[in-house]
Design an enzyme around this catalytic site. Structure first.
Site, PDB file in Angstrom:
ATOM      1  N   ASP A  72       5.035   4.722   1.969  1.00 17.42           N
ATOM      2  CA  ASP A  72       5.395   6.104   2.236  1.00 17.42           C
ATOM      3  C   ASP A  72       6.067   6.223   3.598  1.00 17.42           C
ATOM      4  O   ASP A  72       7.027   6.956   3.783  1.00 17.42           O
ATOM      5  CB  ASP A  72       4.140   6.972   2.177  1.00 17.42           C
ATOM      6  CG  ASP A  72       4.498   8.449   2.116  1.00 17.42           C
ATOM      7  OD1 ASP A  72       5.347   8.807   1.277  1.00 17.42           O
ATOM      8  OD2 ASP A  72       3.956   9.230   2.918  1.00 17.42           O
TER       9      ASP A  72
ATOM     10  N   SER B 124       0.826  -1.197   0.000  1.00 14.23           N
ATOM     11  CA  SER B 124       0.000   0.000   0.000  1.00 14.23           C
ATOM     12  C   SER B 124       0.860   1.247   0.000  1.00 14.23           C
ATOM     13  O   SER B 124       1.989   1.251   0.487  1.00 14.23           O
ATOM     14  CB  SER B 124      -0.888   0.016   1.244  1.00 14.23           C
ATOM     15  OG  SER B 124      -0.113   0.348   2.381  1.00 14.23           O
ATOM     16  N   LYS B 125       0.305   2.304  -0.559  1.00 13.55           N
ATOM     17  CA  LYS B 125       1.076   3.537  -0.645  1.00 13.55           C
ATOM     18  C   LYS B 125       1.377   4.104   0.736  1.00 13.55           C
ATOM     19  O   LYS B 125       2.417   4.692   0.955  1.00 13.55           O
ATOM     20  CB  LYS B 125       0.333   4.557  -1.506  1.00 13.55           C
ATOM     21  CG  LYS B 125      -1.031   4.947  -0.975  1.00 13.55           C
ATOM     22  CD  LYS B 125      -1.686   5.974  -1.889  1.00 13.55           C
ATOM     23  CE  LYS B 125      -3.033   6.390  -1.298  1.00 13.55           C
ATOM     24  NZ  LYS B 125      -3.835   7.183  -2.223  1.00 13.55           N
ATOM     25  N   ARG B 126       0.465   3.899   1.654  1.00 15.46           N
ATOM     26  CA  ARG B 126       0.659   4.413   3.013  1.00 15.46           C
ATOM     27  C   ARG B 126       1.879   3.801   3.690  1.00 15.46           C
ATOM     28  O   ARG B 126       2.746   4.492   4.201  1.00 15.46           O
ATOM     29  CB  ARG B 126      -0.577   4.091   3.868  1.00 15.46           C
ATOM     30  CG  ARG B 126      -1.800   4.860   3.508  1.00 15.46           C
ATOM     31  CD  ARG B 126      -2.282   5.624   4.693  1.00 15.46           C
ATOM     32  NE  ARG B 126      -1.610   6.907   4.741  1.00 15.46           N
ATOM     33  CZ  ARG B 126      -2.248   8.075   4.791  1.00 15.46           C
ATOM     34  NH1 ARG B 126      -3.511   8.109   4.823  1.00 15.46           N
ATOM     35  NH2 ARG B 126      -1.587   9.210   4.822  1.00 15.46           N
TER      36      ARG B 126
END
Length: 511
Positions: free
Chosen positions: A268, A263-265
């Site tokens: 990140d 996931s991008k979260r």
RNA sequence: GGCCCGUUCGUCUAGGGGUUAGGACGCAGGAUUUUCAUUCCUGUAACAGGGGUUCGAUUCCCCUACGGGCUACCA
């Protein structure tokens, strides 16, 4: 029959690395079998539509070199390739399903369903499903008297079309990666086929389009495995069972910590990119980092991604696109999900960097320097890139790693200096400086000869001379060979830095 | 929770009834090098657990555990 596969993303945001890998596997499979690779935009959800997402997708695929044979841009015999432009087509098949009794109209509003779910969950502790167990308790053309259905229809009441899932049946199919997979029909819910807005859901649209576009193999992520039985039913009821494409559900790419699909979260938080290109989220104003902007070569990214879930059965790890096409097939795709390993991605990129032509690298580096406002001599760039490429993993690291080629050294490794240099030694370096000034041509070989001769003649060890030269020139003990560095810097700068920094060293050690 | 899928070094993976369980990344050490990097060499480290089947299971079967996916008028 010629192989035809498709990549069918939804323009709801930036395509991420898992999508790129799905596209890649489809592409490789098509090329390997001499077939076609199509791109289809699945934009049937108007609520989730994100402007620019399709544009982004196209740019990302282009950057990766995964160009479709047919698609919204290049067209083709089975277009249009955007589902929002195919509504009339889906309506025909929806009607066919309705007529044959395999679909029914459901009038429950979203609010009614929400309330129903809350009630059921409170009663049973579990969210209910709209399926063969519950359908007769809801408001649809199966549970309502015909005249009521007719009345609702005549009044123009909003309604959806649902699939009527059969009772007491085991629905199974062979997955090219997992083998036979079975589901009980009692577990499959009466999925919405046509939404109240008249647009199809993924399930109907994907089956209809794959059939009409003569898709032979559906290669998609594992998140679709559970809707397999639904699609099987659709193919059957539409009378296409014998021409049904083969299914292959790819393992997912997982977060580096193994917790859930990438996931991008999470990415990140770990400071690693998951998108091919930078993406500016209009709503939050946040920019999500892209592999391209991070300094990755598309071929390196693809090579890394290919090996995440697939292997050639040999020990080869570095592949050109042609070699990948040659080696790829679905039977060597792994079943289990793979964690995303950023270090390995970086390693692949370095391997590509090392193999790249210095001229190409130089122009890339030049562009980067211009963007960052760093003054540089373009003619020196090929040599600089050549030296730096073995010392960095990403192109983007070059300006920093070799900053002393473009400006005065930003820092000084003082500990190293104190260890290697004494003020009393200064005359030795002044003399060496004189030798260097006389050096012609000012090239690596000649410089090396000069310094070595000087060392032999004066009895100074290279281990004494070189570190100081390096420190005065670059401020650090790390970097490319000193003589190569000197040649690139040029006589003027070398002499100037040596004088200036030797003075500085003396002052530093005296103080 | 239910259903589906999965489980070999820390990570990506090869292998498959009898192997010193192989490779790569990472990490550690060494050689080379003026330094770093590159290159080369060496090392580190794995068959989730329990039952079967079998002369023999990491490999086949079952169970358990764990992980993942799905469970929308989203894809």
């Amino acid at each position: 029959m010629a192989v035809r596969v498709r990549f069918a993303p939804s323009p709801t945001g930036p395509l991420h690395i898992g999508g790129i890998r799905t596209a890649l596997y489809n592409y490789l499979f098509a090329r390997h079998h001499g077939g076609q690779f199509l791109l289809r935009i699945e934009d049937t959800d108007q609520k989730r539509y994100v402007a620019n997402a399709e544009e982004y997708l196209l740019e990302a695929l282009t950057w990766c070199g995964l160009t479709p044979d047919e698609g919204p841009v290049q067209g083709g015999p089975d277009g249009p390739y955007r589902q929002s432009e195919r509504s009339a087509i889906y309506a025909v098949y929806a009607q066919q399903l309705l007529d044959s009794g395999h679909a029914y109209r459901a009038f429950d509003t979203e609010e009614e369903l929400d309330q129903w779910r809350v009630r059921e969950e409170a009663a049973t502790g579990q969210p209910p499903k709209y399926d063969l167990h519950s359908r007769m308790t809801l408001r649809n053309s199966l549970s309502l008297p015909p005249e009521e259905t007719a009345r609702l229809l005549a009044s123009g009441a909003d309604h959806v079309l649902r699939l009527r899932v059969p009772e007491n049946e085991t629905i199974s199919f062979v997955d090219l990666i997992r083998g036979q997979v079975s589901f009980r029909s009692e577990e499959v819910d009466d999925k919405v086929l046509l939404k109240a807005d008249g647009l199809p859901t993924y399930h109907l649209a994907n089956v209809v389009d794959d059939h009409l576009m003569h898709i032979t193999h559906v290669i998609r992520g594992e998140e679709w495995l559970s809707s397999g039985p639904l699609h099987i039913l659709l193919y059957r009821y539409l009378g296409w069972e014998n021409e049904r494409p083969a299914f292959a559900h790819l393992p997912l790419i997982l977060n580096p910590n193994g917790q859930g699909k990438l996931s991008k979260r999470t990415a990140d938080k770990l400071g690693i990119p998951v998108f091919p290109l930078n993406w500016l989220d209009d709503a939050s104003g946040q920019t999500w980092m892209g592999f391209r902007e991070n300094g990755f070569e598309p071929q390196a990214l693809l090579n890394f991604l290919a090996l995440l879930g697939w292997n050639p059965g040999t020990e080869q790890e570095l592949f050109s696109m042609d070699e990948m096409v040659q080696a790829f097939d679905l039977d060597r795709v792994h079943k289990a999900g793979a964690r995303f390993d950023f270090d390995k991605a970086r390693w692949f990129n370095q391997e590509y960097l090392k193999r790249m032509d210095n001229g190409v690298l130089a122009s890339r580096l030049g562009q980067l320097l211009v963007e960052r406002g760093v003054l540089h001599d373009a003619n020196a760039l090929p040599a600089i890139a050549g030296m730096l490429k073995e010392r960095v993993h990403l192109l983007q690291e070059m300006p920093e790693a070799g900053h002393y080629f473009f400006e005065e050294p930003r820092s000084l490794d003082e500990a190293a200096l104190r260890k290697k240099y004494k003020v009393e030694g200064r005359p030795v370096f002044d003399q060496l400086l004189g030798e260097l000034q006389d050096c012609s041509p000012f090239e690596a070989e000649a410089l090396e000869a000069k310094v070595k001769a000087y060392a032999a003649q004066t009895g100074q060890g290279l281990g004494v001379l070189m570190p100081i030269l390096r420190l005065a020139l670059a401020g650090t003990l790390q970097g490319p060979p000193v003589f190569d560095m000197m040649a690139v810097l040029g006589k003027e700068k070398v002499v100037q830095r040596l004088q200036q920094n030797l003075d500085r060293f003396d002052a530093l050690l005296a103080g």
